[in-house]
Write an enzyme that holds these catalytic residues in place. Structure first.
Site, PDB file in Angstrom:
ATOM      1  N   HIS A 221       0.303   6.700   6.841  1.00 18.57           N
ATOM      2  CA  HIS A 221      -0.364   7.689   6.022  1.00 18.57           C
ATOM      3  C   HIS A 221       0.589   8.731   5.956  1.00 18.57           C
ATOM      4  O   HIS A 221       1.234   8.934   4.781  1.00 18.57           O
ATOM      5  CB  HIS A 221      -1.587   8.213   6.756  1.00 18.57           C
ATOM      6  CG  HIS A 221      -2.458   9.216   6.057  1.00 18.57           C
ATOM      7  ND1 HIS A 221      -2.169   9.504   4.647  1.00 18.57           N
ATOM      8  CD2 HIS A 221      -3.645   9.908   6.495  1.00 18.57           C
ATOM      9  CE1 HIS A 221      -3.134  10.536   4.556  1.00 18.57           C
ATOM     10  NE2 HIS A 221      -3.835  10.627   5.451  1.00 18.57           N
ATOM     11  N   HIS A 260       1.451   2.502  -4.170  1.00 22.49           N
ATOM     12  CA  HIS A 260       0.366   3.391  -3.804  1.00 22.49           C
ATOM     13  C   HIS A 260      -1.080   2.650  -3.958  1.00 22.49           C
ATOM     14  O   HIS A 260      -1.258   1.766  -4.667  1.00 22.49           O
ATOM     15  CB  HIS A 260      -0.007   4.606  -4.546  1.00 22.49           C
ATOM     16  CG  HIS A 260      -0.657   5.720  -4.053  1.00 22.49           C
ATOM     17  ND1 HIS A 260      -1.940   5.679  -4.031  1.00 22.49           N
ATOM     18  CD2 HIS A 260      -0.226   6.988  -3.317  1.00 22.49           C
ATOM     19  CE1 HIS A 260      -2.359   6.922  -3.549  1.00 22.49           C
ATOM     20  NE2 HIS A 260      -1.449   7.347  -3.023  1.00 22.49           N
ATOM     21  N   ASP A 313       6.087  10.693  -1.557  1.00 25.31           N
ATOM     22  CA  ASP A 313       6.929  10.633  -0.531  1.00 25.31           C
ATOM     23  C   ASP A 313       8.372  10.377  -0.876  1.00 25.31           C
ATOM     24  O   ASP A 313       9.331  10.647  -0.023  1.00 25.31           O
ATOM     25  CB  ASP A 313       6.613   9.734   0.469  1.00 25.31           C
ATOM     26  CG  ASP A 313       5.233  10.274   1.244  1.00 25.31           C
ATOM     27  OD1 ASP A 313       5.187  11.310   1.371  1.00 25.31           O
ATOM     28  OD2 ASP A 313       4.304   9.304   1.550  1.00 25.31           O
TER      29      ASP A 313
HETATM   30  N1  ACO Z   1       8.026  -2.302  -1.835  1.00 23.84           N
HETATM   31  C1  ACO Z   1       8.093  -3.575  -2.280  1.00 23.84           C
HETATM   32  N2  ACO Z   1       7.018  -4.136  -2.510  1.00 23.84           N
HETATM   33  C2  ACO Z   1       5.812  -3.485  -2.392  1.00 23.84           C
HETATM   34  C3  ACO Z   1       5.763  -2.147  -2.123  1.00 23.84           C
HETATM   35  C4  ACO Z   1       6.884  -1.587  -1.960  1.00 23.84           C
HETATM   36  N3  ACO Z   1       6.858  -0.242  -1.365  1.00 23.84           N
HETATM   37  N4  ACO Z   1       4.460  -1.698  -2.096  1.00 23.84           N
HETATM   38  C5  ACO Z   1       3.867  -2.800  -2.450  1.00 23.84           C
HETATM   39  N5  ACO Z   1       4.385  -4.074  -2.877  1.00 23.84           N
HETATM   40  C6  ACO Z   1       4.049  -5.261  -3.192  1.00 23.84           C
HETATM   41  C7  ACO Z   1       3.560  -5.917  -1.912  1.00 23.84           C
HETATM   42  O1  ACO Z   1       4.636  -6.587  -1.191  1.00 23.84           O
HETATM   43  C8  ACO Z   1       2.700  -6.798  -2.527  1.00 23.84           C
HETATM   44  O2  ACO Z   1       3.342  -7.919  -2.927  1.00 23.84           O
HETATM   45  P1  ACO Z   1       2.476  -9.406  -3.068  1.00 23.84           P
HETATM   46  O3  ACO Z   1       1.308  -9.356  -3.857  1.00 23.84           O
HETATM   47  O4  ACO Z   1       3.624 -10.333  -3.488  1.00 23.84           O
HETATM   48  O5  ACO Z   1       2.225  -9.742  -1.650  1.00 23.84           O
HETATM   49  C9  ACO Z   1       1.909  -6.045  -3.464  1.00 23.84           C
HETATM   50  O6  ACO Z   1       3.051  -5.079  -3.993  1.00 23.84           O
HETATM   51  C10 ACO Z   1       0.634  -5.145  -3.409  1.00 23.84           C
HETATM   52  O7  ACO Z   1       0.964  -4.701  -2.146  1.00 23.84           O
HETATM   53  P2  ACO Z   1      -0.424  -4.077  -0.998  1.00 23.84           P
HETATM   54  O8  ACO Z   1       0.198  -3.594   0.262  1.00 23.84           O
HETATM   55  O9  ACO Z   1      -1.468  -5.159  -1.077  1.00 23.84           O
HETATM   56  O10 ACO Z   1      -0.883  -2.972  -1.986  1.00 23.84           O
HETATM   57  P3  ACO Z   1      -1.597  -1.539  -1.321  1.00 23.84           P
HETATM   58  O11 ACO Z   1      -1.909  -0.835  -2.655  1.00 23.84           O
HETATM   59  O12 ACO Z   1      -2.613  -2.051  -0.540  1.00 23.84           O
HETATM   60  O13 ACO Z   1      -0.504  -0.795  -0.667  1.00 23.84           O
HETATM   61  C11 ACO Z   1       0.895   0.912   0.092  1.00 23.84           C
HETATM   62  C12 ACO Z   1      -0.046   0.803  -0.749  1.00 23.84           C
HETATM   63  C13 ACO Z   1       0.338   0.787   1.683  1.00 23.84           C
HETATM   64  C14 ACO Z   1       1.364   2.395   0.050  1.00 23.84           C
HETATM   65  C15 ACO Z   1       2.483  -0.026  -0.321  1.00 23.84           C
HETATM   66  O14 ACO Z   1       2.813   0.114  -1.498  1.00 23.84           O
HETATM   67  C16 ACO Z   1       3.428   0.475   0.689  1.00 23.84           C
HETATM   68  O15 ACO Z   1       3.550  -0.233   1.742  1.00 23.84           O
HETATM   69  N6  ACO Z   1       4.503   1.237   0.287  1.00 23.84           N
HETATM   70  C17 ACO Z   1       5.576   1.717   0.875  1.00 23.84           C
HETATM   71  C18 ACO Z   1       5.173   2.829   2.001  1.00 23.84           C
HETATM   72  C19 ACO Z   1       4.894   3.939   1.367  1.00 23.84           C
HETATM   73  O16 ACO Z   1       5.727   4.410   0.513  1.00 23.84           O
HETATM   74  N7  ACO Z   1       3.752   4.815   1.697  1.00 23.84           N
HETATM   75  C20 ACO Z   1       3.204   6.089   0.954  1.00 23.84           C
HETATM   76  C21 ACO Z   1       2.208   5.984   0.284  1.00 23.84           C
HETATM   77  S1  ACO Z   1       1.679   7.566  -0.617  1.00 23.84           S
HETATM   78  C22 ACO Z   1       1.100   8.541   0.551  1.00 23.84           C
HETATM   79  O17 ACO Z   1       0.379   7.959   1.338  1.00 23.84           O
HETATM   80  C23 ACO Z   1       1.337   9.783   0.497  1.00 23.84           C
END
Ligand code: ACO
Length: 377
Positions: A221, A260, A313
């Site tokens: 988060h 996101h 972020d």
């Molecule tokens: N880098 C590379 N690949 C990514 C990223 C990323 N930052 N984010 C998502 N993906 C890919 C995943 O690997 C996944 O690929 P796949 O389908 O081949 O397995 C696909 O995109 C979907 O990912 P999920 O995790 O299912 O998407 P979700 O919407 O649940 O995740 C999250 C959102 C947790 C924010 C994710 O994008 C992430 O881990 N980002 C990096 C951490 C980050 O920046 N967090 C801050 C969020 S903003 C906030 O809270 C203020």
């Protein structure tokens, strides 16, 4: 919904109504009580956004002046809170903040009064005092004396003053003001939900804010801004960014500051922080962070078609670093910005309160015979 219909992570479950904020993940739009985040980012202030969220309208000049004065008058901490901060000074700043707010409940005259009027008084005190806790802890852990708040400064400028002991220039103060404003509310995020769950039991505002702070601490988060700066340091030079991203993706690593749960296009808050980081980098002669981050963004362009765009972020950490804010203060900065949104959602919850009590599908054993302890192996 029955026990048989699982909604793990509450994905897609609408838990209540709100007038506070709305995210359109497809269009990349965020509004606070009807006002577009871009208009607020360009024209408004943290204090004005507090008023908007708590009262559901933009303030008149007098209303804004009154709220700003009340926030300024309520910044000081009881001396016992400073003693508690000193006792726990070695802890993570988020733990110090959580402990400080929990202890404040002992000294607040309205803790047990959950009437709308008392809740608004607590909203002001808690928003003002949390900034003082974060700044005081930072100084005390460095062996310095906490700086008394300056009522002539606005919330953001006073925070930097209490943190560093000198009055900030207008641009640094505005960068913090903008950052706080951009973080002020974000619909049913995990920490706001935690605050609602606590309020749903009729527990008081201090209890709900403690829950929210505890929930924000988790890296899923509140922790991505810090992870982005770790990545930036690891990349080291702009020309290494492209290869670093290729290697990270090949190793199935997440590139921090991208993606996101709700936004499937660029997070509208990112634009404003990107502009600030570019501008401050040029002004302070520290352009490398912006150059590295820009190159990472370029290298991530192919993933846009999968809905992976830059989030708030990505540039927040660089903005804090340019202002000399240490990395473990990045999550507390998020908390200070999110205070008005948590409070608004607590006020909304109180206005039509309901116990938030979902079901769990039981998958454990059944009908086991009870064996006396003397016969157990
Ligand atoms: N880098 C590379 N690949 C990514 C990223 C990323 N930052 N984010 C998502 N993906 C890919 C995943 O690997 C996944 O690929 P796949 O389908 O081949 O397995 C696909 O995109 C979907 O990912 P999920 O995790 O299912 O998407 P979700 O919407 O649940 O995740 C999250 C959102 C947790 C924010 C994710 O994008 C992430 O881990 N980002 C990096 C951490 C980050 O920046 N967090 C801050 C969020 S903003 C906030 O809270 C203020």
């Amino acid at each position: 919904m029955t026990e048989e219909q699982l909604a793990r992570g509450l994905k897609g479950v609408v838990i209540d109504k709100t007038e506070s904020s709305k995210i359109d993940g497809k269009l990349g739009k965020l509004i606070y009580h009807g006002y577009d985040i871009h208009d607020l980012a360009e024209k408004s202030t943290f204090e004005e956004v507090c008023y908007l969220l708590w009262h559901g309208k933009l303030p008149t000049q007098k209303e804004l002046d009154d709220l700003s004065r009340s926030l300024a008058e309520n910044r000081a901490l009881p001396p016992q809170i400073l003693q508690i901060i000193d006792l726990v000074k070695a802890t993570h700043p988020m733990d110090a903040l959580r402990t400080g707010v929990s202890a404040l409940a002992t000294f607040d005259p309205d803790t047990e009064d959950n009437s709308p009027a008392a809740n608004l008084r607590k909203a002001i005190r808690l928003t003002a005092q949390t900034a003082t806790i974060v700044a005081a802890h930072e100084r005390i852990r460095k062996g310095q004396k906490a700086v008394a708040p300056d009522p002539s400064l606005n919330h953001a400028a006073n925070f930097l003053y209490m943190l560093k002991g000198e009055k900030p220039d207008a641009e640094s103060a505005r960068a913090i003001d903008l950052d706080l404003l951009l973080h002020a509310d974000h619909s049913s995020n995990a920490s706001a939900f935690a605050a609602r769950v606590t309020t749903g039991t009729n527990a008081d505002m201090h209890a709900a804010i403690v829950s929210a702070i505890a929930t924000l601490k988790g890296p899923a988060h509140g922790g991505a801004a810090q992870a982005v700066m770790t990545m930036t340091a690891e990349i080291g030079e702009p020309e290494r960014a492209e290869q670093w991203v290729k290697d990270a993706i090949a190793a199935k690593k997440r590139v921090m500051g991208f993606g996101h749960r709700v936004y499937k296009t660029e997070d509208p808050r990112a634009r404003h922080l990107r502009d600030r980081v570019r501008h401050m980098g040029e002004k302070y002669g520290q352009v490398k962070w912006f150059q590295i981050l820009s190159r990472v963004e370029e290298a991530m362009a192919p993933y846009r078609e999968r809905g992976i765009y830059v989030n708030v972020d990505f540039y927040a950490g660089a903005a804090y670093s340019l202002l000399g804010i240490p990395e473990d203060l990045f999550i507390p900065m998020f908390a200070l910005g999110r205070m008005p949104g948590w409070i608004t959602q607590i006020l909304e919850q109180w206005a039509d309160n309901i116990l938030l009590r979902p079901l769990l599908k039981y998958v454990g054993p059944v009908d086991l015979p009870y064996i006396p302890i003397s016969e157990r192996k």
